[in-house]
Design a protein around this motif. Structure first.
Motif, short mmCIF file in Angstrom:
data_model
loop_
_atom_site.label_atom_id
_atom_site.label_comp_id
_atom_site.label_asym_id
_atom_site.label_seq_id
_atom_site.Cartn_x
_atom_site.Cartn_y
_atom_site.Cartn_z
N LEU A 172 0.85 -1.19 0.00
CA LEU A 172 0.00 0.00 0.00
C LEU A 172 0.88 1.23 0.00
CD1 LEU A 172 -1.47 -2.03 2.53
CD2 LEU A 172 -3.28 -0.63 1.60
N ASP A 173 0.65 2.12 -0.95
CA ASP A 173 1.36 3.40 -0.98
C ASP A 173 0.39 4.49 -0.57
OD1 ASP A 173 2.89 1.61 -2.92
OD2 ASP A 173 4.19 3.38 -2.81
N ILE A 174 0.76 5.26 0.45
CA ILE A 174 -0.13 6.31 0.93
C ILE A 174 0.43 7.66 0.47
CG2 ILE A 174 -1.18 7.37 2.97
CD1 ILE A 174 -0.66 4.65 4.41
N LEU A 175 -0.34 8.37 -0.33
CA LEU A 175 0.09 9.68 -0.84
C LEU A 175 -0.53 10.75 0.04
CD1 LEU A 175 0.88 7.84 -3.14
CD2 LEU A 175 -0.17 9.42 -4.75
N THR A 176 0.32 11.54 0.67
CA THR A 176 -0.16 12.49 1.67
C THR A 176 0.76 13.70 1.76
OG1 THR A 176 -0.48 12.78 4.07
CG2 THR A 176 1.04 11.05 3.42
N ASP A 200 3.41 -4.29 3.07
CA ASP A 200 4.50 -3.34 2.83
C ASP A 200 3.85 -1.97 2.62
OD1 ASP A 200 6.78 -2.07 2.09
OD2 ASP A 200 6.87 -2.95 0.07
N ILE A 201 4.14 -1.02 3.50
CA ILE A 201 3.48 0.29 3.39
C ILE A 201 4.52 1.37 3.12
CG2 ILE A 201 2.05 2.01 4.57
CD1 ILE A 201 0.65 -0.28 5.96
N LYS A 202 4.29 2.12 2.06
CA LYS A 202 5.21 3.22 1.72
C LYS A 202 4.46 4.53 1.88
CE LYS A 202 8.62 0.77 -0.58
NZ LYS A 202 8.57 -0.35 0.37
N LEU A 203 5.15 5.50 2.49
CA LEU A 203 4.57 6.84 2.63
C LEU A 203 5.18 7.72 1.56
CD1 LEU A 203 4.80 7.01 6.50
CD2 LEU A 203 2.71 6.75 5.14
N VAL A 204 4.33 8.32 0.75
CA VAL A 204 4.82 9.15 -0.35
C VAL A 204 4.37 10.58 -0.07
CG1 VAL A 204 4.70 9.55 -2.84
CG2 VAL A 204 4.59 7.20 -1.95
N ASN A 205 5.34 11.49 0.05
CA ASN A 205 4.99 12.88 0.31
C ASN A 205 4.66 13.57 -1.01
OD1 ASN A 205 4.77 15.54 1.06
ND2 ASN A 205 6.43 15.39 2.57
N ILE A 206 3.42 14.00 -1.13
CA ILE A 206 2.97 14.64 -2.38
C ILE A 206 3.83 15.87 -2.68
CG2 ILE A 206 1.01 15.82 -3.49
CD1 ILE A 206 -0.83 13.97 -1.80
N VAL A 220 1.23 9.52 -8.17
CA VAL A 220 0.57 8.23 -8.50
C VAL A 220 1.40 7.50 -9.55
CG1 VAL A 220 -1.46 7.18 -9.62
CG2 VAL A 220 -1.78 9.00 -7.92
N GLU A 221 1.81 8.25 -10.59
CA GLU A 221 2.54 7.61 -11.69
C GLU A 221 3.93 7.14 -11.26
OE1 GLU A 221 -0.15 10.26 -14.62
OE2 GLU A 221 1.98 10.80 -14.43
N SER A 222 4.49 7.81 -10.26
CA SER A 222 5.83 7.40 -9.81
C SER A 222 5.76 6.04 -9.09
CB SER A 222 6.40 8.42 -8.83
OG SER A 222 5.87 8.22 -7.54
N VAL A 223 4.60 5.74 -8.54
CA VAL A 223 4.46 4.49 -7.78
C VAL A 223 4.36 3.29 -8.71
CG1 VAL A 223 2.93 3.21 -6.22
CG2 VAL A 223 3.44 5.60 -5.76
N GLY A 224 3.63 3.45 -9.78
CA GLY A 224 3.48 2.28 -10.66
C GLY A 224 3.15 2.69 -12.06
N ARG A 225 3.84 2.14 -13.00
CA ARG A 225 3.58 2.42 -14.41
C ARG A 225 2.65 1.34 -14.95
NH1 ARG A 225 5.44 7.57 -15.34
NH2 ARG A 225 7.24 7.90 -14.03
N ILE A 262 -2.89 2.24 -4.06
CA ILE A 262 -2.43 3.61 -3.76
C ILE A 262 -3.60 4.32 -3.09
CG2 ILE A 262 -1.73 5.82 -4.75
CD1 ILE A 262 -0.51 4.33 -7.09
N LEU A 263 -3.34 4.96 -1.96
CA LEU A 263 -4.39 5.71 -1.27
C LEU A 263 -4.02 7.19 -1.30
CD1 LEU A 263 -4.74 3.34 1.81
CD2 LEU A 263 -6.27 3.49 -0.16
N ILE A 264 -4.88 8.00 -1.87
CA ILE A 264 -4.58 9.44 -2.02
C ILE A 264 -5.37 10.22 -0.97
CG2 ILE A 264 -4.65 11.40 -3.59
CD1 ILE A 264 -4.89 9.27 -5.90
N CYS A 265 -4.63 10.94 -0.13
CA CYS A 265 -5.27 11.71 0.94
C CYS A 265 -5.41 13.16 0.51
CB CYS A 265 -4.41 11.68 2.20
SG CYS A 265 -4.00 10.02 2.74
N GLY A 266 -6.62 13.65 0.47
CA GLY A 266 -6.85 15.06 0.16
C GLY A 266 -6.74 15.90 1.42
N ARG A 267 -6.69 17.21 1.23
CA ARG A 267 -6.71 18.21 2.32
C ARG A 267 -7.45 19.43 1.82
NH1 ARG A 267 -5.17 18.05 7.89
NH2 ARG A 267 -4.84 15.82 8.05
N TYR A 268 -7.62 20.41 2.65
CA TYR A 268 -8.24 21.70 2.29
C TYR A 268 -9.65 21.48 1.73
CZ TYR A 268 -3.19 22.13 2.46
OH TYR A 268 -1.88 22.00 2.83
N GLU A 269 -9.95 22.12 0.58
CA GLU A 269 -11.29 21.95 -0.01
C GLU A 269 -11.39 20.64 -0.78
OE1 GLU A 269 -14.10 23.61 0.50
OE2 GLU A 269 -12.84 24.62 1.97
N GLY A 270 -10.27 19.93 -0.89
CA GLY A 270 -10.25 18.70 -1.66
C GLY A 270 -9.26 18.83 -2.81
#
Ligand code: SAM
Length: 250
Positions: free
Chosen positions: A3-7, A32-38, A71-76, A108-116
């Motif tokens: 699982l890759d978490i984009l945050t 296996d969990i990877k943290l990806v800083n957006i 997202v694209e960097s995680v998997g082609r 891949i899990l994409i975490c939004g913030r603010y208004e989205g």
């Protein structure tokens, strides 16, 4: 399972990932969990990840480019991971969805913030939108933790006893039966005698009955979709009769 978490806030995750069942699953290499800083995918000296909304209005919107590049960097194309945008507007997360996702191998899990997030993230680089309930959080990180936890415990080997997740609530569309442990009496309340009997068949029937009773009382909507055996249907009929008698007597 990976699982890759984009945050934008990766520091929120480590304590959650280090403890208990999930911590052990990661140590054993089952998850296996990877943290990806957006922000690492943002351009310019200030690495800006959000901007004002077109059309005006309050708040900031997360820009599409850093998220889609992340997202694209995680998997082609080959072995493309399944990407999920966490949003209160998504399909409501439930146990069958957790099962489906646990079969995917790489999420891949994409975490939004603010208004989205900019709408073009949704239309251009996600496979599914998921909500964890009808309320609005400040960010997708808590939602990602919910999904990571619910999905990881379904990965074979993550729970010690292979059977334990098969009996959890929702696995077969029902709420689970009540649990008891020592002491036998607590503040005058006794453990049901049958659980002390050692009679496995009677215990099985008691548990199934209580599971059906709970579901009937608390979530009757679930019974429409639940996988019910002939025995279940007989038990349910009895429970409904009992409930009818109690209602008539009151
Ligand atoms: N303006 C958005 C709307 O009304 O749909 C809400 C944005 S919310 C303040 C910021 C972020 O939190 C969202 O982009 C999403 O990633 C996350 N979020 C909030 N509530 C959520 C929920 N119920 N399920 C999943 N993610 C949620």
């Amino acid at each position: 399972m990976r699982l890759d978490i984009l945050t934008l806030f990766p520091d929120l995750f480590p304590p959650f990932l280090e403890e208990s069942i999930l911590g052990r699953a990661i140590k054993k290499g089952l998850v296996d969990i990877k943290l990806v800083n957006i922000r690492d995918f943002a351009e310019g000296p200030h690495k800006v990840t959000d901007d004002r909304p077109f059309g005006g209005g309050e708040g900031m919107v997360m820009k599409a480019e850093p998220i889609c590049w992340a997202v694209e960097s995680v998997g082609r194309e080959k072995n493309k991971p399944f990407s999920i945008l966490l949003t209160p507007q998504g399909r409501k997360f439930d146990q069958p969805t957790a099962w489906d996702l646990s079969q995917k191998g790489h999420l891949i899990l994409i975490c939004g913030r603010y208004e989205g997030v900019d709408e073009r993230v949704r239309t251009g680089c996600v496979d599914m939108e998921l909500s964890i309930g009808d309320y609005v959080l400040s960010g997708g990180e808590l939602a990602a933790m919910v999904v990571v936890d619910a999905v990881s415990r379904l990965v074979p080997g993550v729970l010690g006893g292979e059977r334990s997740n098969l009996e959890d609530s929702f696995q077969d569309g029902l709420l689970e039966y009540p649990h008891y442990t020592r002491p036998r009496v607590f503040r005058g309340q006794e453990v049901p005698e049958i659980l002390l009997s050692g009679d496995h068949e009677k215990i099985r029937v008691w548990r199934r009955t209580e599971s059906l009773r709970r579901t009937l009382q608390r979530r009757p909507d679930l019974l429409n979709e639940a996988r019910l055996s002939e025995e279940d249907r007989r038990i349910l009929e009895k429970l409904k009769e009992e409930a009818g008698k109690i209602e008539a007597g009151s």
